[in-house]
Design an enzyme around this catalytic site. Structure first.
Site, short mmCIF file in Angstrom:
data_model
loop_
_atom_site.label_atom_id
_atom_site.label_comp_id
_atom_site.label_asym_id
_atom_site.label_seq_id
_atom_site.Cartn_x
_atom_site.Cartn_y
_atom_site.Cartn_z
N GLY A 46 37.16 41.83 80.13
CA GLY A 46 36.77 42.30 81.31
C GLY A 46 35.99 40.92 82.06
O GLY A 46 35.84 40.43 81.59
N GLN A 51 31.34 36.73 87.83
CA GLN A 51 31.04 35.97 87.23
C GLN A 51 32.02 34.69 87.73
O GLN A 51 31.86 33.78 87.45
CB GLN A 51 32.11 36.37 86.09
CG GLN A 51 30.69 37.15 85.19
CD GLN A 51 31.31 38.20 83.79
OE1 GLN A 51 32.18 39.24 84.62
NE2 GLN A 51 31.15 37.28 82.40
N CYS A 92 30.81 37.90 76.19
CA CYS A 92 30.88 37.85 77.65
C CYS A 92 31.30 36.14 77.97
O CYS A 92 31.21 35.36 77.31
CB CYS A 92 29.41 37.97 78.28
SG CYS A 92 29.00 37.73 80.40
N LEU A 93 32.43 36.54 78.91
CA LEU A 93 33.09 35.32 79.49
C LEU A 93 32.07 33.95 79.65
O LEU A 93 32.14 33.30 79.59
CB LEU A 93 34.02 35.39 80.56
CG LEU A 93 35.04 35.55 79.59
CD1 LEU A 93 36.55 36.28 81.02
CD2 LEU A 93 36.03 35.41 78.26
N HIS A 134 28.96 47.14 80.92
CA HIS A 134 28.58 45.42 80.63
C HIS A 134 29.37 45.23 81.98
O HIS A 134 28.58 44.42 82.91
CB HIS A 134 29.57 44.94 79.50
CG HIS A 134 29.83 43.55 79.52
ND1 HIS A 134 28.77 43.12 78.02
CD2 HIS A 134 30.11 42.81 80.52
CE1 HIS A 134 28.90 41.70 78.34
NE2 HIS A 134 29.47 41.01 79.51
N GLU A 135 30.72 45.54 83.01
CA GLU A 135 30.75 44.55 83.46
C GLU A 135 30.20 44.96 85.06
O GLU A 135 29.89 44.51 85.96
CB GLU A 135 32.44 45.77 84.58
CG GLU A 135 32.97 44.59 82.93
CD GLU A 135 33.01 43.30 82.42
OE1 GLU A 135 32.42 42.25 83.42
OE2 GLU A 135 33.26 42.94 81.33
N HIS A 138 27.21 43.59 85.72
CA HIS A 138 27.53 41.93 86.75
C HIS A 138 26.84 42.33 87.94
O HIS A 138 26.58 41.44 87.93
CB HIS A 138 28.83 41.68 86.10
CG HIS A 138 28.44 40.44 84.30
ND1 HIS A 138 28.33 39.48 84.63
CD2 HIS A 138 29.70 40.83 83.69
CE1 HIS A 138 28.11 39.09 83.21
NE2 HIS A 138 29.24 40.19 82.40
#
Ligand code: NI
Length: 170
Positions: A46, A51, A92-93, A134-135, A138
């Site tokens: 994701g 991000q 997470c990226l 989670h996204e 963000h």
């Protein structure tokens, strides 16, 4: 197509609250193409626009094994979340190499626009429910490490800053 640079925690820009997308136009469609390419390249499941330093409510997700089922959520709104919770290991990226347990709703319903600007409702459970929550965090400027204890969070912050210094020096 282009790979977009990913912001790394504790970059303060990750705490920006994203604005709604006004129109799903060519610019947004290009953003989606680039975000998908960036997510696949980084082997993530994701990615939120936040991000990649674009502060508009756009999310891409693909939790399929084959990496061929992209899900695009524009202006996502949570319409229901289950009272029962699930704990899962999240990564997470924007926080590479860090995984820790977070408790979230086990199932959610979300309404959003897709890449064509059509509204749709997504019902999710398991990994997809975790990923959507989670996204969506963000987009509100929240990174998953903020659910961890201050002690753990500080350790992660120190580690991330050190990694970045080492990378810059190399
Ligand atoms: Ni993330």
């Amino acid at each position: 197509m282009a790979l977009l640079p990913i912001l790394y925690y504790p970059d303060s820009r990750l705490h920006t609250v994203a604005k709604p997308v006004r129109q799903v136009d060519a610019r947004i469609r290009q953003l989606i193409v680039d975000m998908l390419e960036t997510m696949y390249e980084a082997s993530g499941i994701g990615l939120a626009a936040t991000q990649v330093d674009v502060h508009e409510r756009v999310i891409v997700i693909d939790e399929s094994e084959e990496r061929n089922k992209p899900l695009v959520l524009i202006n996502p709104e949570l319409t229901w979340s289950s009272p029962d919770l699930q704990v899962s290991d999240e990564g997470c990226l924007s926080v590479p190499g860090i995984y820790d347990e977070v408790e979230r709703a086990a199932a959610v319903k979300v309404s959003a626009l897709d890449a064509e600007g059509h509204s749709r409702v997504i019902e999710a459970e398991g990994i997809l429910a975790v990923c959507i929550q989670h996204e969506m965090d963000h987009l509100l400027g929240k990174v998953f490490v903020e659910y961890l204890s201050p002690l753990k969070r500080n350790r992660i912050k120190t580690k991330m800053l050190k990694t970045r210094r080492d990378t810059e020096r190399a």
